[in-house]
Write a protein that holds these residues in place. Structure first.
Motif, PDB file in Angstrom:
ATOM      1  N   ASP A 113      43.311  27.485  57.469  1.00 12.00           N
ATOM      2  CA  ASP A 113      42.739  26.353  56.765  1.00 12.00           C
ATOM      3  C   ASP A 113      42.654  26.637  55.268  1.00 12.00           C
ATOM      4  N   ARG A 114      42.593  25.574  54.485  1.00 10.66           N
ATOM      5  CA  ARG A 114      42.553  25.734  53.028  1.00 10.66           C
ATOM      6  C   ARG A 114      41.316  26.481  52.551  1.00 10.66           C
ATOM      7  N   ALA A 115      40.273  26.532  53.377  1.00 11.59           N
ATOM      8  CA  ALA A 115      39.056  27.236  52.973  1.00 11.59           C
ATOM      9  C   ALA A 115      39.328  28.708  52.715  1.00 11.59           C
ATOM     10  N   PHE A 116      40.438  29.231  53.237  1.00  8.91           N
ATOM     11  CA  PHE A 116      40.774  30.637  53.041  1.00  8.91           C
ATOM     12  C   PHE A 116      42.002  30.780  52.142  1.00  8.91           C
ATOM     13  N   SER A 117      42.130  29.878  51.174  1.00 16.44           N
ATOM     14  CA  SER A 117      43.295  29.933  50.292  1.00 16.44           C
ATOM     15  C   SER A 117      43.342  31.225  49.494  1.00 16.44           C
ATOM     16  N   GLY A 118      42.166  31.829  49.239  1.00 21.32           N
ATOM     17  CA  GLY A 118      42.171  33.089  48.503  1.00 21.32           C
ATOM     18  C   GLY A 118      42.887  34.170  49.260  1.00 21.32           C
ATOM     19  N   SER A 119      42.564  34.312  50.535  1.00 24.96           N
ATOM     20  CA  SER A 119      43.213  35.338  51.340  1.00 24.96           C
ATOM     21  C   SER A 119      44.682  35.018  51.546  1.00 24.96           C
ATOM     22  N   VAL A 120      45.010  33.747  51.717  1.00 22.35           N
ATOM     23  CA  VAL A 120      46.404  33.358  51.864  1.00 22.35           C
ATOM     24  C   VAL A 120      47.170  33.699  50.595  1.00 22.35           C
ATOM     25  N   GLY A 121      46.548  33.467  49.441  1.00 23.41           N
ATOM     26  CA  GLY A 121      47.194  33.817  48.186  1.00 23.41           C
ATOM     27  C   GLY A 121      47.437  35.308  48.062  1.00 23.41           C
ATOM     28  N   ALA A 122      46.491  36.117  48.526  1.00 20.55           N
ATOM     29  CA  ALA A 122      46.666  37.565  48.472  1.00 20.55           C
ATOM     30  C   ALA A 122      47.812  38.004  49.380  1.00 20.55           C
ATOM     31  N   VAL A 123      47.894  37.390  50.562  1.00 23.93           N
ATOM     32  CA  VAL A 123      48.973  37.732  51.490  1.00 23.93           C
ATOM     33  C   VAL A 123      50.321  37.367  50.896  1.00 23.93           C
ATOM     34  N   ARG A 124      50.429  36.162  50.374  1.00 21.16           N
ATOM     35  CA  ARG A 124      51.704  35.733  49.790  1.00 21.16           C
ATOM     36  C   ARG A 124      52.129  36.650  48.651  1.00 21.16           C
ATOM     37  N   ARG A 125      51.178  37.008  47.820  1.00 20.10           N
ATOM     38  CA  ARG A 125      51.503  37.875  46.685  1.00 20.10           C
ATOM     39  C   ARG A 125      51.941  39.255  47.164  1.00 20.10           C
ATOM     40  N   ALA A 126      51.239  39.806  48.156  1.00 22.20           N
ATOM     41  CA  ALA A 126      51.591  41.128  48.671  1.00 22.20           C
ATOM     42  C   ALA A 126      52.983  41.120  49.287  1.00 22.20           C
ATOM     43  N   LEU A 127      53.320  40.060  50.023  1.00 25.95           N
ATOM     44  CA  LEU A 127      54.635  39.988  50.652  1.00 25.95           C
ATOM     45  C   LEU A 127      55.733  39.754  49.626  1.00 25.95           C
ATOM     46  N   GLN A 128      55.457  38.930  48.637  1.00 27.48           N
ATOM     47  CA  GLN A 128      56.466  38.655  47.615  1.00 27.48           C
ATOM     48  C   GLN A 128      56.742  39.882  46.756  1.00 27.48           C
ATOM     49  N   GLU A 129      55.666  40.587  46.382  1.00 27.64           N
ATOM     50  CA  GLU A 129      55.827  41.750  45.502  1.00 27.64           C
ATOM     51  C   GLU A 129      56.075  43.042  46.268  1.00 27.64           C
ATOM     52  N   ARG A 130      55.931  42.977  47.614  1.00 26.71           N
ATOM     53  CA  ARG A 130      56.171  44.125  48.494  1.00 26.71           C
ATOM     54  C   ARG A 130      55.324  45.339  48.093  1.00 26.71           C
ATOM     55  N   ARG A 131      54.069  45.081  47.775  1.00 30.48           N
ATOM     56  CA  ARG A 131      53.151  46.169  47.414  1.00 30.48           C
ATOM     57  C   ARG A 131      51.725  45.722  47.711  1.00 30.48           C
ATOM     58  N   PRO A 132      50.793  46.675  47.826  1.00 31.25           N
ATOM     59  CA  PRO A 132      49.394  46.294  48.065  1.00 31.25           C
ATOM     60  C   PRO A 132      48.835  45.460  46.925  1.00 31.25           C
ATOM     61  N   VAL A 133      48.005  44.502  47.280  1.00 34.45           N
ATOM     62  CA  VAL A 133      47.282  43.699  46.296  1.00 34.45           C
ATOM     63  C   VAL A 133      45.808  44.072  46.406  1.00 34.45           C
ATOM     64  N   VAL A 134      45.214  44.491  45.299  1.00 33.63           N
ATOM     65  CA  VAL A 134      43.827  44.956  45.293  1.00 33.63           C
ATOM     66  C   VAL A 134      43.079  44.284  44.149  1.00 33.63           C
ATOM     67  N   ALA A 135      41.865  43.834  44.431  1.00 29.77           N
ATOM     68  CA  ALA A 135      40.990  43.285  43.393  1.00 29.77           C
ATOM     69  C   ALA A 135      39.594  43.843  43.596  1.00 29.77           C
ATOM     70  N   ASN A 136      39.095  44.572  42.613  1.00 32.92           N
ATOM     71  CA  ASN A 136      37.760  45.164  42.697  1.00 32.92           C
ATOM     72  C   ASN A 136      36.682  44.263  42.118  1.00 32.92           C
ATOM     73  N   ASP A 137      37.066  43.365  41.243  1.00 30.95           N
ATOM     74  CA  ASP A 137      36.107  42.454  40.617  1.00 30.95           C
ATOM     75  C   ASP A 137      36.748  41.078  40.574  1.00 30.95           C
ATOM     76  N   ILE A 138      36.731  40.392  41.730  1.00 29.90           N
ATOM     77  CA  ILE A 138      37.488  39.153  41.884  1.00 29.90           C
ATOM     78  C   ILE A 138      37.040  38.085  40.895  1.00 29.90           C
ATOM     79  N   ALA A 139      35.754  38.032  40.610  1.00 27.52           N
ATOM     80  CA  ALA A 139      35.240  36.991  39.724  1.00 27.52           C
ATOM     81  C   ALA A 139      35.891  37.022  38.347  1.00 27.52           C
ATOM     82  N   HIS A 140      36.402  38.187  37.930  1.00 27.51           N
ATOM     83  CA  HIS A 140      37.038  38.319  36.624  1.00 27.51           C
ATOM     84  C   HIS A 140      38.541  38.537  36.745  1.00 27.51           C
ATOM     85  N   ASP A 141      39.098  38.264  37.917  1.00 26.48           N
ATOM     86  CA  ASP A 141      40.531  38.403  38.138  1.00 26.48           C
ATOM     87  C   ASP A 141      41.185  37.036  37.942  1.00 26.48           C
TER      88      ASP A 141
END
Length: 232
Positions: A113-141
């Motif tokens: 569901d769209r309510a989890f677009s943040g996690s979906v965005g992280a997955v898409r980015r990780a798969l596209q860039e073929r590397r781990p995606v990490v955010a320690n301070d999401i509010a400022h990312d």
């Protein structure tokens, strides 16, 4: 800047605040005990990652393997919830469907569901860039801060590890937390990435074994053919 003052060549002889552009950090000399404790912590994290990797080999079923992989990532990243996505079908990553096969503290039915677009965005980015995606301070990312899931669920940190078998996309392991918690360090990312690479190997092997078993069950048995001929 050192304690708010521009600096080109300044000796740091005691505790102070440093600023590099928008990055602020505190400088402090560590005692020998603190250095030893930090090194001990590194050894402990490496040992934990090795132990988690070894446990994967003892998982005989795909479901147990996925659950153990997720539990390991949650512990290593010190996150509180997450899920494992696996690709279905034989197309490329852009055309294949991804299904939640294991989840912790999340409703698998709600994940697409769209309510989890943040996690979906992280997955898409990780798969596209073929590397781990990490955010320690999401509010400022800049990538995550404006997403609805970050705002609604008040996420503080996340990690997404892509799973590959060579050029083939298997899926991803995602984890996040809502409390501040300790930062996911460079060492943690290296350990998580190495763990994900091992997990991908075992996941690919277990899926291949399950497919062979299913094909064997679906194939006609010689005894069945003989029995059918005898009846005729």
């Amino acid at each position: 800047f050192v304690d708010g003052q521009p600096a080109d060549d300044t000796a740091l002889i005691g505790p102070c605040w440093l600023r590099f552009g928008d990055v602020h950090c505190e400088f402090e000399l560590l005692s020998e005990q603190a250095v030893a404790a930090e090194e001990q912590g590194r050894h402990a994290r490496r040992a934990a990652a090795t132990a988690h990797t070894a446990r994967l080999a003892r998982m005989t079923g795909l479901g147990d393997l996925l659950d153990e992989s997720l539990r390991s990532v949650l512990e290593l990243s010190q996150c509180e919830r997450g899920f494992v996505l696996l690709a279905e079908g034989n197309g490329d990553a852009g055309s294949r469907d991804f299904l939640v096969r294991s989840a912790c503290a999340l409703d698998p039915a709600a994940l697409p569901d769209r309510a989890f677009s943040g996690s979906v965005g992280a997955v898409r980015r990780a798969l596209q860039e073929r590397r781990p995606v990490v955010a320690n301070d999401i509010a400022h990312d800049a990538f995550f801060a404006g997403r609805a899931s970050v705002v609604s669920h008040q996420l503080r940190a996340l990690v997404c590890l892509p799973l590959f078998e060579g050029d083939r996309t298997l899926g991803a392991i995602y984890a996040d937390r809502t409390d501040a918690g300790p930062p996911i360090t460079t060492l943690d990312i290296e350990l998580l990435q190495a763990f994900a690479e091992h997990a991908a190997v075992w996941i690919a092997a277990r899926r291949a074994t399950d497919q062979l078993v299913q094909q064997a069950d679906a194939a006609p048995r010689w005894s069945r053919i003989v029995a059918a001929q005898a009846e005729v």
